[in-house]
Design a protein around this motif. Structure first.
Motif, PDB file in Angstrom:
ATOM      1  N   THR A 167       0.855  -1.188   0.000  1.00 28.99           N
ATOM      2  CA  THR A 167       0.000   0.000   0.000  1.00 28.99           C
ATOM      3  C   THR A 167       0.890   1.238   0.000  1.00 28.99           C
ATOM      4  OG1 THR A 167      -1.753  -1.124   1.219  1.00 28.99           O
ATOM      5  CG2 THR A 167      -1.789   1.270   1.243  1.00 28.99           C
ATOM      6  N   THR A 168       0.546   2.202  -0.843  1.00 29.05           N
ATOM      7  CA  THR A 168       1.308   3.442  -0.906  1.00 29.05           C
ATOM      8  C   THR A 168       0.399   4.616  -0.571  1.00 29.05           C
ATOM      9  OG1 THR A 168       2.837   4.757  -2.250  1.00 29.05           O
ATOM     10  CG2 THR A 168       0.883   3.875  -3.358  1.00 29.05           C
ATOM     11  N   PHE A 169       1.006   5.744  -0.197  1.00 31.76           N
ATOM     12  CA  PHE A 169       0.251   6.942   0.178  1.00 31.76           C
ATOM     13  C   PHE A 169       0.723   8.104  -0.678  1.00 31.76           C
ATOM     14  CE2 PHE A 169       1.737   4.530   3.949  1.00 31.76           C
ATOM     15  CZ  PHE A 169       0.589   3.798   4.140  1.00 31.76           C
ATOM     16  N   HIS A 170      -0.222   8.826  -1.268  1.00 32.83           N
ATOM     17  CA  HIS A 170       0.117   9.963  -2.123  1.00 32.83           C
ATOM     18  C   HIS A 170      -0.961  11.022  -1.961  1.00 32.83           C
ATOM     19  CE1 HIS A 170       2.019  12.085  -5.421  1.00 32.83           C
ATOM     20  NE2 HIS A 170       0.834  12.210  -6.009  1.00 32.83           N
ATOM     21  N   ASP A 171      -0.548  12.230  -1.585  1.00 31.18           N
ATOM     22  CA  ASP A 171      -1.471  13.335  -1.366  1.00 31.18           C
ATOM     23  C   ASP A 171      -2.580  12.953  -0.395  1.00 31.18           C
ATOM     24  OD1 ASP A 171      -0.031  14.932  -3.116  1.00 31.18           O
ATOM     25  OD2 ASP A 171      -1.261  14.396  -4.851  1.00 31.18           O
ATOM     26  N   GLY A 172      -2.208  12.221   0.650  1.00 28.35           N
ATOM     27  CA  GLY A 172      -3.166  11.843   1.670  1.00 28.35           C
ATOM     28  C   GLY A 172      -4.092  10.711   1.280  1.00 28.35           C
ATOM     29  N   GLU A 173      -3.878  10.097   0.105  1.00 27.67           N
ATOM     30  CA  GLU A 173      -4.729   9.010  -0.374  1.00 27.67           C
ATOM     31  C   GLU A 173      -3.960   7.697  -0.368  1.00 27.67           C
ATOM     32  OE1 GLU A 173      -7.222   7.680  -4.397  1.00 27.67           O
ATOM     33  OE2 GLU A 173      -6.272   9.647  -4.263  1.00 27.67           O
ATOM     34  N   ALA A 174      -4.614   6.649   0.100  1.00 29.92           N
ATOM     35  CA  ALA A 174      -4.012   5.313   0.090  1.00 29.92           C
ATOM     36  C   ALA A 174      -4.441   4.568  -1.160  1.00 29.92           C
ATOM     37  CB  ALA A 174      -4.438   4.539   1.332  1.00 29.92           C
ATOM     38  N   ARG A 175      -3.521   3.804  -1.740  1.00 31.47           N
ATOM     39  CA  ARG A 175      -3.831   3.045  -2.948  1.00 31.47           C
ATOM     40  C   ARG A 175      -2.821   1.910  -3.092  1.00 31.47           C
ATOM     41  NH1 ARG A 175      -2.265   8.047  -6.935  1.00 31.47           N
ATOM     42  NH2 ARG A 175       0.017   7.875  -6.803  1.00 31.47           N
ATOM     43  N   PRO A 176      -3.120   0.916  -3.942  1.00 29.85           N
ATOM     44  CA  PRO A 176      -2.154  -0.176  -4.113  1.00 29.85           C
ATOM     45  C   PRO A 176      -0.863   0.323  -4.743  1.00 29.85           C
ATOM     46  CG  PRO A 176      -3.938  -0.340  -5.708  1.00 29.85           C
ATOM     47  CD  PRO A 176      -4.341   0.715  -4.731  1.00 29.85           C
ATOM     48  N   ALA A 177       0.251  -0.162  -4.232  1.00 32.48           N
ATOM     49  CA  ALA A 177       1.551   0.225  -4.765  1.00 32.48           C
ATOM     50  C   ALA A 177       1.888  -0.619  -5.997  1.00 32.48           C
ATOM     51  CB  ALA A 177       2.623   0.050  -3.690  1.00 32.48           C
ATOM     52  N   GLU A 178       3.008  -0.305  -6.630  1.00 30.71           N
ATOM     53  CA  GLU A 178       3.467  -1.079  -7.774  1.00 30.71           C
ATOM     54  C   GLU A 178       4.344  -2.241  -7.348  1.00 30.71           C
ATOM     55  OE1 GLU A 178       5.153   2.336  -9.587  1.00 30.71           O
ATOM     56  OE2 GLU A 178       3.591   2.476 -11.117  1.00 30.71           O
ATOM     57  N   SER A 179       4.708  -2.281  -6.074  1.00 25.77           N
ATOM     58  CA  SER A 179       5.526  -3.372  -5.563  1.00 25.77           C
ATOM     59  C   SER A 179       4.631  -4.439  -4.938  1.00 25.77           C
ATOM     60  CB  SER A 179       6.523  -2.849  -4.523  1.00 25.77           C
ATOM     61  OG  SER A 179       5.843  -2.190  -3.462  1.00 25.77           O
ATOM     62  N   CYS A 180       5.082  -5.668  -4.983  1.00 26.84           N
ATOM     63  CA  CYS A 180       4.282  -6.771  -4.450  1.00 26.84           C
ATOM     64  C   CYS A 180       5.212  -7.896  -4.014  1.00 26.84           C
ATOM     65  CB  CYS A 180       3.293  -7.289  -5.498  1.00 26.84           C
ATOM     66  SG  CYS A 180       4.086  -8.078  -6.922  1.00 26.84           S
ATOM     67  N   ARG A 181       4.645  -8.842  -3.302  1.00 24.40           N
ATOM     68  CA  ARG A 181       5.352 -10.070  -2.961  1.00 24.40           C
ATOM     69  C   ARG A 181       4.674 -11.233  -3.665  1.00 24.40           C
ATOM     70  NH1 ARG A 181       5.033  -8.913   3.189  1.00 24.40           N
ATOM     71  NH2 ARG A 181       3.451  -7.554   2.302  1.00 24.40           N
ATOM     72  N   THR A 182       5.466 -12.171  -4.113  1.00 27.74           N
ATOM     73  CA  THR A 182       4.968 -13.305  -4.867  1.00 27.74           C
ATOM     74  C   THR A 182       4.988 -14.551  -3.994  1.00 27.74           C
ATOM     75  OG1 THR A 182       5.765 -12.366  -6.945  1.00 27.74           O
ATOM     76  CG2 THR A 182       5.269 -14.723  -6.924  1.00 27.74           C
ATOM     77  N   ILE A 183       3.849 -15.227  -3.909  1.00 27.11           N
ATOM     78  CA  ILE A 183       3.713 -16.397  -3.045  1.00 27.11           C
ATOM     79  C   ILE A 183       3.426 -17.616  -3.913  1.00 27.11           C
ATOM     80  CG2 ILE A 183       2.385 -17.414  -1.158  1.00 27.11           C
ATOM     81  CD1 ILE A 183       1.724 -14.451  -0.360  1.00 27.11           C
ATOM     82  N   GLU A 184       4.277 -18.618  -3.807  1.00 27.48           N
ATOM     83  CA  GLU A 184       4.136 -19.832  -4.611  1.00 27.48           C
ATOM     84  C   GLU A 184       2.992 -20.702  -4.075  1.00 27.48           C
ATOM     85  OE1 GLU A 184       5.485 -21.091  -7.333  1.00 27.48           O
ATOM     86  OE2 GLU A 184       6.777 -19.355  -7.693  1.00 27.48           O
ATOM     87  N   PRO A 185       2.200 -21.290  -4.965  1.00 33.70           N
ATOM     88  CA  PRO A 185       1.093 -22.158  -4.542  1.00 33.70           C
ATOM     89  C   PRO A 185       1.565 -23.569  -4.224  1.00 33.70           C
ATOM     90  CG  PRO A 185       1.083 -21.951  -6.925  1.00 33.70           C
ATOM     91  CD  PRO A 185       2.206 -21.069  -6.427  1.00 33.70           C
ATOM     92  N   GLU A 186       2.346 -23.729  -3.168  1.00 34.59           N
ATOM     93  CA  GLU A 186       2.896 -25.030  -2.806  1.00 34.59           C
ATOM     94  C   GLU A 186       1.855 -25.902  -2.106  1.00 34.59           C
ATOM     95  OE1 GLU A 186       5.649 -26.122  -3.760  1.00 34.59           O
ATOM     96  OE2 GLU A 186       6.755 -24.341  -4.397  1.00 34.59           O
TER      97      GLU A 186
END
Length: 284
Positions: A167-186
């Motif tokens: 989650t990122t914050f810009h001008d007081g607004e929260a929104r999804p960021a461009e970074s993520c974590r990848t979880i393998e379906p083990e």
């Protein structure tokens, strides 16, 4: 552990993936979504039985749907998967027994009383676009999502990873960021995260086309009861900001939240002694 024995669940690392930024000069702060993951969640015998059950129900699966938060219409846009609503007392008992540790790691404080569970199958081209689970729960700011994975050996598919966005914050607004974590379906692993987190399932391939080679998962949404007043959750921090970011994904008032046909089931009481069967998971 609810009257049965199992191998201890083991926490594992979750990789970090940074997607190409839209602006290399962005200085917006980014906060990762709380998440924890266990391996050997049900144990080899029970996991094998559940996988066999899923494969045996091939004819009963149907196309999964998406709820448009603006119109309230149920569509299949952005999603390609098969679903089957299910209930399992054994799986529910494992969830209840592990939740005290999960909630401690995630920093979760609200009362949880019920679950919705759907068995999902992803084959060739299976995917689920970027979304939150606001359409599944009454209060997305306090609910948890859990995804338990199953597949045959050797694995008959590629892809199908879960991307959990920061989650990122810009001008007081929260929104999804461009970074993520990848979880393998083990196989026989489970991941817990806030229902307000933006996430997606990347496309999978299944060369054989056989249903038994699909990527299977039990997706469960854990929340307070519909009839209860919202329980107070964390008053600040990442949970608050994630709920703000998910605000625009909430369904319109009066829209049913079980658009895949799942019905709420009471969450069983956890066994405090079962905490000893779960090594302390790591937040990532």
């Amino acid at each position: 552990m609810s009257g049965y024995t199992m191998k201890p669940a083991m926490p594992t690392e979750i990789s970090t993936e940074v997607l190409p930024p839209s602006s290399p000069w962005s200085a917006s702060p980014v906060m990762p979504a709380p998440v924890c993951r266990f391996e050997n969640f049900l144990g080899a015998e029970r996991a094998a039985s559940l996988l066999a059950y899923a494969i045996s129900r091939e004819a009963d699966f149907y196309a999964g749907t998406v709820l448009d938060p603006l119109s309230g219409q149920v569509t299949r846009k952005g999603r390609s998967s098969l679903v089957l609503p299910v209930t399992s007392s054994v799986f529910g008992a494992h969830l209840a027994d592990s939740l005290p540790l999960v909630r401690e790691v995630l920093g979760h404080q609200a009362v949880l009383t019920q679950t919705l569970t759907v068995l999902t199958a992803h084959g060739e081209g299976g995917h689920y676009g970027l979304h939150t689970d606001a359409s599944r729960v009454r209060d997305v700011s306090t609910a948890l999502s859990a995804v338990y994975y199953l597949h045959g050996a050797p694995r008959g598919f590629e892809g199908g990873q879960l991307r959990l966005y920061d989650t990122t914050f810009h001008d007081g607004e929260a929104r999804p960021a461009e970074s993520c974590r990848t979880i393998e379906p083990e196989h026989d692993s489970i991941v817990f995260f806030p229902a307000s987190a933006f996430h997606e399932v990347v496309p999978s391939t299944c060369p054989s086309g056989r249903f038994a080679d699909y990527r299977f998962s039990l997706t469960t949404w854990i929340s307070g009861a519909e009839s209860e007043t919202a329980s107070p959750g964390p008053s600040s921090g990442i949970w608050q900001w994630m709920a703000r970011a998910a605000e625009h994904t909430r369904p319109v008032e009066g829209t049913p939240r079980n658009h895949d046909g799942a019905s709420p089931v009471a969450l069983p009481s956890g066994d405090p002694a079962a905490r000893l069967a779960f090594p302390r998971p790591r937040s990532v």
